[in-house]
Design a protein around this motif. Structure first.
Motif, mmCIF file in Angstrom:
data_model
loop_
_atom_site.group_PDB
_atom_site.id
_atom_site.type_symbol
_atom_site.label_atom_id
_atom_site.label_comp_id
_atom_site.label_asym_id
_atom_site.label_seq_id
_atom_site.Cartn_x
_atom_site.Cartn_y
_atom_site.Cartn_z
ATOM 1 N N GLU A 110 0.753 -1.150 -0.117
ATOM 2 C CA GLU A 110 0.008 -0.068 -0.091
ATOM 3 C C GLU A 110 0.862 1.262 0.049
ATOM 4 O OE1 GLU A 110 -3.112 0.052 -0.489
ATOM 5 O OE2 GLU A 110 -3.904 -1.767 0.206
ATOM 6 N N ILE A 165 2.109 1.628 -3.491
ATOM 7 C CA ILE A 165 1.009 2.268 -4.143
ATOM 8 C C ILE A 165 1.038 3.710 -4.074
ATOM 9 C CG2 ILE A 165 -1.513 2.177 -4.761
ATOM 10 C CD1 ILE A 165 -1.283 -0.873 -3.788
ATOM 11 N N VAL A 225 -0.788 -3.234 -7.275
ATOM 12 C CA VAL A 225 -2.069 -3.049 -6.924
ATOM 13 C C VAL A 225 -2.773 -4.434 -7.057
ATOM 14 C CG1 VAL A 225 -4.453 -2.048 -7.819
ATOM 15 C CG2 VAL A 225 -2.256 -0.645 -7.801
ATOM 16 N N GLU A 253 -4.450 -6.534 -4.145
ATOM 17 C CA GLU A 253 -5.825 -7.201 -4.200
ATOM 18 C C GLU A 253 -5.844 -8.895 -3.823
ATOM 19 O OE1 GLU A 253 -9.792 -7.253 -4.347
ATOM 20 O OE2 GLU A 253 -8.379 -5.406 -4.593
#
Length: 567
Positions: free
Chosen positions: A218, A221, A530, A534
């Motif tokens: 994260e 990102i 990403v 997920e």
């Protein structure tokens, strides 16, 4: 106007309730019934325990013990128990009060330990019902009335309340159900480990590791445009962490089938010709009358199954119909197979094929006289089949040391068995020492050799459990080396913690998602943080399902329906 009314009025005019009103509504306790049930089995006993849980437990305890008061929390005290409606003395017994949330269910609990006669239990249950009728709110009371109804508990409802109140997760509830159903020591150890939170701790550790890897992803990102952020290093660290998690999960999954065998029991089939003594041997091992025994061949036509506890393990032993080949076409020796016998043999062969272990039973006297095996029996004897030569008490007596005589008989029978198997093309890789190792001389009449055969069967069970685990050295951890490895009371990193199909399903889902994530991170993969993130979230979601946090009601109904009423 009440809180619910205020909220409805605001919504009717298109306005949301204030933050303080929403918090007040969320904090309103739901209506909770007070439940009660016997925690001990029905019938006459020295002591019976009746358990009650819910918001009215303390008040009902006070009603049944007028003038003496509720004992201090978690301390037992002698009290006279009276029906609150009639004032009649029901019994003198021990009572205890466990205030929530520091109780098994997380609610107030009252326990009554009384004499175990059926009339005493019935009288106390009637007194609890009468007390509940005195305290239960009227039908016109508001939905927020404290206490709800007072009623009998549903099966597993005490444990279900403990689950909903966060006292244990679903794997621990399943372990508790297994513990109540345990018939063997291995089942007990495995259930204790699960009920003690071994699966819960493993899942928490896996989710923690995934969360740490996800935090790095994260961050990557969010700061993808930051030139000072080491993208490849971050992806490499995440890949190493996820690979370690997958390795541990797959190791645990490889042990899960062993856990199912410990819980459900291993299947053992007795194999042999008619009148070899299979039924007699089953009765001797079980030390009880399981199968009908007669001197006539073909007594057993259908499969007789007997659950046994042997060496601390659960077994389901099948006594099958005697196997014999049909005579040559046109034979008229009076021994043709009738339709019932043919069906019995077909069922026997299917059961034998499904067994984890086979125990071949051969009539020693008849075998020495002819040195022949029926082809159907020979086909069922493989390298790990235990062979019991039965009726050795009928062999001619021989002079000399009994041990030496027995060794000579064993060697002779092994030699002839090897030749008979070779004649039928069975057991081609078996040497004489291998055949002799699995060969036992027994007499169901005198019990000679029966205990030694039972010990060998226990060792064979351990061998099957070892084969269900990973090969020695995999993941840096060995296979099953001892009883503690098979069913240790505590999780040492090697023991079985995933013993239910539901466990395997959720962990397998998590592994699948993490492998997709690793594929993205591999050389030639997308390297897309990403997509990796997920998949990590999906894996964490699956592990939450393992703990029961996302379990639908129908799954919970199945789990808790396995409990008795008082648990």
């Amino acid at each position: 106007m009440g809180l619910i009314g205020q909220a409805a009025r605001r919504l009717s005019v298109g306005r949301l309730p204030s933050a303080s009103l929403r918090r007040s509504i969320a904090s309103m306790p739901p209506v909770v019934d007070t439940i009660y049930a016997p925690a001990t089995a029905a019938g006459r006993a020295g002591v019976a325990v009746i358990r009650m849980s819910g918001p009215l437990s303390k008040q009902i305890l006070e009603l049944l013990t007028p003038g003496t008061g509720v004992p201090p929390p978690r301390q037992m005290a002698v009290r006279s128990l009276r029906d609150p409606t009639t004032g009649e003395l029901v019994d003198r017994g021990l009572v205890a009060f466990f205030p929530g949330p520091g109780s098994f269910t997380g609610e107030d609990i009252a326990e009554f330990h009384v004499h175990g006669g059926p009339a005493v239990v019935e009288g106390l249950l009637s007194a609890l019902s009468n007390a509940g009728q005195n305290l239960a709110p009227p039908a016109s009371a508001s939905a927020g009335a404290a206490g709800g109804r007072v009623r009998w508990a549903l099966p597993g409802e005490f444990t279900r309340r403990s689950f909903h109140n966060g006292k244990l997760d679903l794997t621990q509830a399943e372990g508790l159900a297994d513990l109540l159903a345990a018939n063997t020591q291995a089942q007990r150890r495995q259930a204790l480990r699960l009920a003690g939170g071994a699966a819960r701790r493993a899942a928490t550790a896996w989710r923690g590791s995934i969360s740490r890897a996800l935090a790095h992803l994260e961050a990557l990102i969010d700061f993808a445009d930051d030139n000072d952020f080491a993208e490849q290093e971050t992806l490499s660290v995440a890949a190493d962490a996820l690979a370690a998690i997958v390795e541990d999960m797959e190791f645990r999954l490889s042990r899960s089938h062993c856990g199912a065998l410990i819980r459900d029991g291993l299947r053992v089939s007795l194999v042999g010709s008619p009148n070899a003594g299979k039924s007699s041997l089953l009765n001797a091992i079980a030390e009880r009358e399981v199968s009908i025994v007669s001197p006539f061949a073909g007594t057993t036509r259908d499969i007789v199954e007997a659950p046994l506890s042997l060496g601390g393990f659960a077994l389901l032993v099948s006594d099958t119909a005697g196997l014999r080949s049909a005579p040559p076409s046109g034979g008229s020796d009076g021994h043709d197979l009738d339709p019932v016998e043919r069906e019995g043999i077909r069922r026997a062969q299917a059961k034998i094929a499904d067994a984890h272990l086979r125990l071949a039973v051969i009539d020693a006297q008849a075998f020495l006289a002819r040195s022949e095996l029926d082809p159907l029996v020979a086909a069922q004897i493989t390298g790990d089949t235990l062979v019991a030569f039965n009726k050795v008490d009928l062999l001619p007596a021989a002079d000399g040391d009994p041990m030496a005589v027995a060794d000579a008989q064993r060697h002779m029978l092994a030699s002839r068995l090897e030749a008979a198997l070779a004649e039928h093309g069975s057991h081609p890789a078996a040497s004489l020492p291998e055949v002799e190792t699995n060969l036992f001389l027994v007499s169901c009449t005198t019990r000679l050799g029966v205990d030694a055969l039972a010990d060998a069967l226990t060792s064979a069970v351990r061998g099957v459990l070892s084969s269900e685990g990973p090969a020695a050295g995999q993941s840096g951890r060995s296979g099953f080396d001892s009883d503690d490895d098979v069913a240790a009371p505590d999780d040492d990193g090697r023991s079985v913690i995933l013993s239910h199909p539901r466990h395997r399903d959720y962990v397998s889902r998590a592994v699948s998602h993490l492998k997709v994530a690793l594929a993205h991170l591999s050389p030639g993969g997308t390297q897309d943080a990403v997509l990796v993130a997920e998949e990590c979230r999906a894996a964490a979601h699956a592990l939450a399902g393992l703990a029961g946090k996302l379990a639908p009601d129908d799954v919970l109904d199945i789990v808790f329906a396995e409990f008795c009423i008082g648990k």
